[in-house]
Design an enzyme around this catalytic site. Structure first.
Site, PDB file in Angstrom:
ATOM      1  N   LYS A   1      61.480  43.379  79.113  1.00  0.00           N
ATOM      2  CA  LYS A   1      60.337  42.471  78.938  1.00  0.00           C
ATOM      3  C   LYS A   1      59.327  43.199  78.066  1.00  0.00           C
ATOM      4  O   LYS A   1      58.785  44.231  78.466  1.00  0.00           O
ATOM      5  CB  LYS A   1      59.722  42.118  80.296  1.00  0.00           C
ATOM      6  CG  LYS A   1      58.489  41.238  80.207  1.00  0.00           C
ATOM      7  CD  LYS A   1      58.024  40.846  81.604  1.00  0.00           C
ATOM      8  CE  LYS A   1      56.669  40.168  81.619  1.00  0.00           C
ATOM      9  NZ  LYS A   1      56.588  38.956  80.825  1.00  0.00           N
TER      10      LYS A   1
ATOM     11  N   THR B   1      53.959  39.518  77.067  1.00  0.00           N
ATOM     12  CA  THR B   1      53.423  38.718  78.161  1.00  0.00           C
ATOM     13  C   THR B   1      52.627  37.587  77.537  1.00  0.00           C
ATOM     14  O   THR B   1      52.017  37.759  76.475  1.00  0.00           O
ATOM     15  CB  THR B   1      52.573  39.556  79.136  1.00  0.00           C
ATOM     16  OG1 THR B   1      52.194  38.742  80.247  1.00  0.00           O
ATOM     17  CG2 THR B   1      51.347  40.162  78.476  1.00  0.00           C
TER      18      THR B   1
ATOM     19  N   GLU C   1      60.879  38.035  76.862  1.00  0.00           N
ATOM     20  CA  GLU C   1      60.494  37.883  78.268  1.00  0.00           C
ATOM     21  C   GLU C   1      61.689  38.076  79.202  1.00  0.00           C
ATOM     22  O   GLU C   1      61.546  37.997  80.416  1.00  0.00           O
ATOM     23  CB  GLU C   1      59.892  36.489  78.507  1.00  0.00           C
ATOM     24  CG  GLU C   1      58.508  36.312  77.953  1.00  0.00           C
ATOM     25  CD  GLU C   1      57.418  36.749  78.920  1.00  0.00           C
ATOM     26  OE1 GLU C   1      57.723  37.404  79.932  1.00  0.00           O
ATOM     27  OE2 GLU C   1      56.250  36.421  78.650  1.00  0.00           O
TER      28      GLU C   1
END
EC number: 3.5.1.135
Length: 103
Positions: A21, A24, A74
């Site tokens: 990841k 954000t 993500e």
């Protein structure tokens, strides 16, 4: 104890630490981060610190303009990402993408 600059749901911690990841997506309240910022990262649920990140990019996006690339960053499918964002930020349309790397 030093406060965290940004928090993530605990379910994202392992993906962040493993480098799966790398972005954000946040609402306007967290749109102030800029490239070069060094941030202490904690878990949303208990504020426990778990890493430090550097902001390496920022951009804006809407649910309609989310792409497969965003989803990969993500570590989700595009459908999952849209569902998660809509669940966290109901009734919002404009979002802020923060690209980061763990330090």
């Amino acid at each position: 104890m030093q406060p965290n600059d940004i928090t993530f749901f605990q379910r994202f911690q392992d993906d962040i630490l493993a480098g799966r990841k790398t972005i954000t997506i946040r609402d306007e309240s967290e749109s102030h981060f800029k490239v070069g910022d060094i941030l202490r990262v904690g878990r949303f649920e208990d504020e426990g610190y778990f890493c430090t990140i550097e902001v390496v990019g920022t951009s804006t996006v809407t649910l309609e303009t989310l792409t497969e690339k965003h989803a990969r960053q993500e570590n989700m499918t595009l459908e999952e990402l849209k569902h998660v964002i809509a669940g966290i930020y109901p009734d919002q349309t404009q979002f802020y993408v923060i690209d980061f790397k763990c330090l």
